[in-house]
Scaffold this motif. Sequence first.
Motif, PDB file in Angstrom:
ATOM      1  N   SER A  38     -42.240  33.696 -20.310  1.00 38.65           N
ATOM      2  CA  SER A  38     -42.227  32.634 -19.297  1.00 38.65           C
ATOM      3  C   SER A  38     -43.631  32.327 -18.780  1.00 38.65           C
ATOM      4  O   SER A  38     -43.956  31.176 -18.492  1.00 38.65           O
ATOM      5  N   THR A  39     -44.470  33.351 -18.696  1.00 39.81           N
ATOM      6  CA  THR A  39     -45.833  33.141 -18.202  1.00 39.81           C
ATOM      7  C   THR A  39     -46.708  32.457 -19.237  1.00 39.81           C
ATOM      8  O   THR A  39     -47.331  31.414 -18.971  1.00 39.81           O
ATOM      9  N   HIS A  40     -46.772  33.017 -20.437  1.00 42.14           N
ATOM     10  CA  HIS A  40     -47.786  32.579 -21.394  1.00 42.14           C
ATOM     11  C   HIS A  40     -47.351  31.399 -22.254  1.00 42.14           C
ATOM     12  O   HIS A  40     -48.207  30.744 -22.863  1.00 42.14           O
ATOM     13  N   LEU A  41     -46.071  31.097 -22.290  1.00 38.57           N
ATOM     14  CA  LEU A  41     -45.644  29.876 -22.968  1.00 38.57           C
ATOM     15  C   LEU A  41     -45.709  28.670 -22.045  1.00 38.57           C
ATOM     16  O   LEU A  41     -45.737  27.528 -22.515  1.00 38.57           O
ATOM     17  N   LEU A  42     -45.773  28.917 -20.734  1.00 37.71           N
ATOM     18  CA  LEU A  42     -45.745  27.803 -19.783  1.00 37.71           C
ATOM     19  C   LEU A  42     -47.066  27.572 -19.060  1.00 37.71           C
ATOM     20  O   LEU A  42     -47.279  26.487 -18.510  1.00 37.71           O
ATOM     21  N   ARG A  43     -47.956  28.564 -19.034  1.00 37.74           N
ATOM     22  CA  ARG A  43     -49.171  28.426 -18.237  1.00 37.74           C
ATOM     23  C   ARG A  43     -50.213  27.551 -18.919  1.00 37.74           C
ATOM     24  O   ARG A  43     -50.135  27.255 -20.107  1.00 37.74           O
ATOM     25  N   GLY A 163     -57.467  26.989 -33.581  1.00 44.03           N
ATOM     26  CA  GLY A 163     -57.719  27.576 -34.896  1.00 44.03           C
ATOM     27  C   GLY A 163     -56.956  28.864 -35.139  1.00 44.03           C
ATOM     28  O   GLY A 163     -56.705  29.245 -36.283  1.00 44.03           O
ATOM     29  N   GLU A 164     -56.553  29.543 -34.054  1.00 39.25           N
ATOM     30  CA  GLU A 164     -55.772  30.772 -34.201  1.00 39.25           C
ATOM     31  C   GLU A 164     -54.441  30.527 -34.902  1.00 39.25           C
ATOM     32  O   GLU A 164     -53.863  31.437 -35.508  1.00 39.25           O
ATOM     33  N   LEU A 165     -53.932  29.310 -34.817  1.00 37.68           N
ATOM     34  CA  LEU A 165     -52.640  29.023 -35.429  1.00 37.68           C
ATOM     35  C   LEU A 165     -52.675  29.143 -36.945  1.00 37.68           C
ATOM     36  O   LEU A 165     -51.637  29.386 -37.570  1.00 37.68           O
ATOM     37  N   VAL A 166     -53.835  28.964 -37.549  1.00 39.53           N
ATOM     38  CA  VAL A 166     -53.914  29.044 -39.008  1.00 39.53           C
ATOM     39  C   VAL A 166     -53.602  30.458 -39.499  1.00 39.53           C
ATOM     40  O   VAL A 166     -52.673  30.642 -40.299  1.00 39.53           O
ATOM     41  N   PRO A 167     -54.328  31.499 -39.077  1.00 41.76           N
ATOM     42  CA  PRO A 167     -53.942  32.840 -39.526  1.00 41.76           C
ATOM     43  C   PRO A 167     -52.563  33.270 -39.030  1.00 41.76           C
ATOM     44  O   PRO A 167     -51.863  34.018 -39.720  1.00 41.76           O
ATOM     45  N   THR A 196     -46.466  30.830 -30.566  1.00 40.36           N
ATOM     46  CA  THR A 196     -45.686  29.829 -29.834  1.00 40.36           C
ATOM     47  C   THR A 196     -46.308  29.498 -28.491  1.00 40.36           C
ATOM     48  O   THR A 196     -46.162  28.383 -27.983  1.00 40.36           O
ATOM     49  N   ARG A 197     -47.045  30.450 -27.904  1.00 39.75           N
ATOM     50  CA  ARG A 197     -47.702  30.145 -26.629  1.00 39.75           C
ATOM     51  C   ARG A 197     -48.718  29.026 -26.795  1.00 39.75           C
ATOM     52  O   ARG A 197     -48.945  28.233 -25.871  1.00 39.75           O
ATOM     53  N   ILE A 198     -49.346  28.951 -27.963  1.00 42.44           N
ATOM     54  CA  ILE A 198     -50.318  27.888 -28.223  1.00 42.44           C
ATOM     55  C   ILE A 198     -49.588  26.556 -28.393  1.00 42.44           C
ATOM     56  O   ILE A 198     -50.025  25.519 -27.883  1.00 42.44           O
ATOM     57  N   ILE A 199     -48.462  26.594 -29.079  1.00 35.66           N
ATOM     58  CA  ILE A 199     -47.704  25.381 -29.354  1.00 35.66           C
ATOM     59  C   ILE A 199     -47.164  24.766 -28.064  1.00 35.66           C
ATOM     60  O   ILE A 199     -47.308  23.555 -27.828  1.00 35.66           O
ATOM     61  N   THR A 200     -46.547  25.577 -27.214  1.00 33.93           N
ATOM     62  CA  THR A 200     -45.968  25.020 -25.987  1.00 33.93           C
ATOM     63  C   THR A 200     -47.047  24.540 -25.026  1.00 33.93           C
ATOM     64  O   THR A 200     -46.885  23.503 -24.375  1.00 33.93           O
ATOM     65  N   ARG A 201     -48.146  25.263 -24.925  1.00 33.50           N
ATOM     66  CA  ARG A 201     -49.207  24.816 -24.024  1.00 33.50           C
ATOM     67  C   ARG A 201     -49.783  23.478 -24.481  1.00 33.50           C
ATOM     68  O   ARG A 201     -50.160  22.633 -23.657  1.00 33.50           O
ATOM     69  N   ALA A 202     -49.881  23.296 -25.807  1.00 35.01           N
ATOM     70  CA  ALA A 202     -50.420  22.032 -26.306  1.00 35.01           C
ATOM     71  C   ALA A 202     -49.560  20.857 -25.852  1.00 35.01           C
ATOM     72  O   ALA A 202     -50.073  19.845 -25.365  1.00 35.01           O
ATOM     73  N   LEU A 211     -51.357  16.715 -32.202  1.00 33.91           N
ATOM     74  CA  LEU A 211     -51.364  16.468 -33.636  1.00 33.91           C
ATOM     75  C   LEU A 211     -52.328  17.400 -34.365  1.00 33.91           C
ATOM     76  O   LEU A 211     -52.058  17.836 -35.487  1.00 33.91           O
ATOM     77  N   ILE A 212     -53.444  17.723 -33.729  1.00 34.08           N
ATOM     78  CA  ILE A 212     -54.382  18.673 -34.329  1.00 34.08           C
ATOM     79  C   ILE A 212     -53.773  20.073 -34.325  1.00 34.08           C
ATOM     80  O   ILE A 212     -53.919  20.835 -35.289  1.00 34.08           O
ATOM     81  N   THR A 213     -53.083  20.409 -33.238  1.00 30.20           N
ATOM     82  CA  THR A 213     -52.398  21.697 -33.159  1.00 30.20           C
ATOM     83  C   THR A 213     -51.337  21.808 -34.239  1.00 30.20           C
ATOM     84  O   THR A 213     -51.240  22.827 -34.947  1.00 30.20           O
TER      85      THR A 213
END
Length: 268
Positions: A38-43, A163-167, A196-202, A211-213
């Motif tokens: 809840s914290t890191h997917l929403l912050r 860029g972390e999403l690639v690895p 997923t935390r990167i995806i939701t924050r985007a 789109l870049i994400t």
Amino acid sequence: MPDYSYLMQGIKKVETDSSLLVSSSKYLNDARVRDWVSTHLLRRNGSDVPTPSDSIQLVQILREVQDIDYINELIANERKANPELDAWFAEGFSSSFTLKDLSEYAPDTVGGIFHTQLSNNSLDVNIVPPFEPQNDFEYFNLRAGQTHDLEHILGGGGFDFIGELVPYYMRLTNLFVHLSPELAGELSAFSILGSTRIITRAVLHYPQTWLITQNAMERGARVGRESAPLYMMKFEDVFDMTPDAAREQLGIRCVEIVDTSAASAQWN
């Protein structure tokens, strides 16, 4: 009010004598996992909580939530069916190179590029301190940490938040291509939550970068799907090669290089 009863069919109320929250999911049952998600997917991103700290918190939580004995049992079964994997675990290779060792490679080689990244950003060779693994699962995680930055370089993922999403997606896809679904799932718990935390924050906070994400996810998945087993690759053997030559040597395929640094900078 609209009538949504059709879509709500089949919901059953489950009775319980428990005085605590309980479900069939060990992840949902753990308050630390619920709080982390809840914290890191929403912050939003913020300098008060640097993003690398998200990951190490998640690692520590999952080590207590996941059934390590069960994971090692799955690995043992996989080793019986996969001689190459069995030999990899039996060898137990671990990195021992230093920043000084990397300085000896030419700037256009894998080792030289890695040296520049580390030295320019005052980073350590080891993401986490080296340790002596006590079982196969610990060894798998040791090597995953030792090779993560090299997967950035050879997989085409920039050293920035997007860029972390690639690895991440290289691993998420590659493990399911080469291992049983049960084992791949257990080994991917960290990656699916961490990515997923990167995806939701985007989407929620930085939609101009979505789109870049999304492209970073797609590029990583493509590499993972088409490449040889990433988790067994000995990147240390290709430090003296250019990235293209190293990819051919190791079996890393379908790499597309995209600069995500400008988009990631909008997250700061």
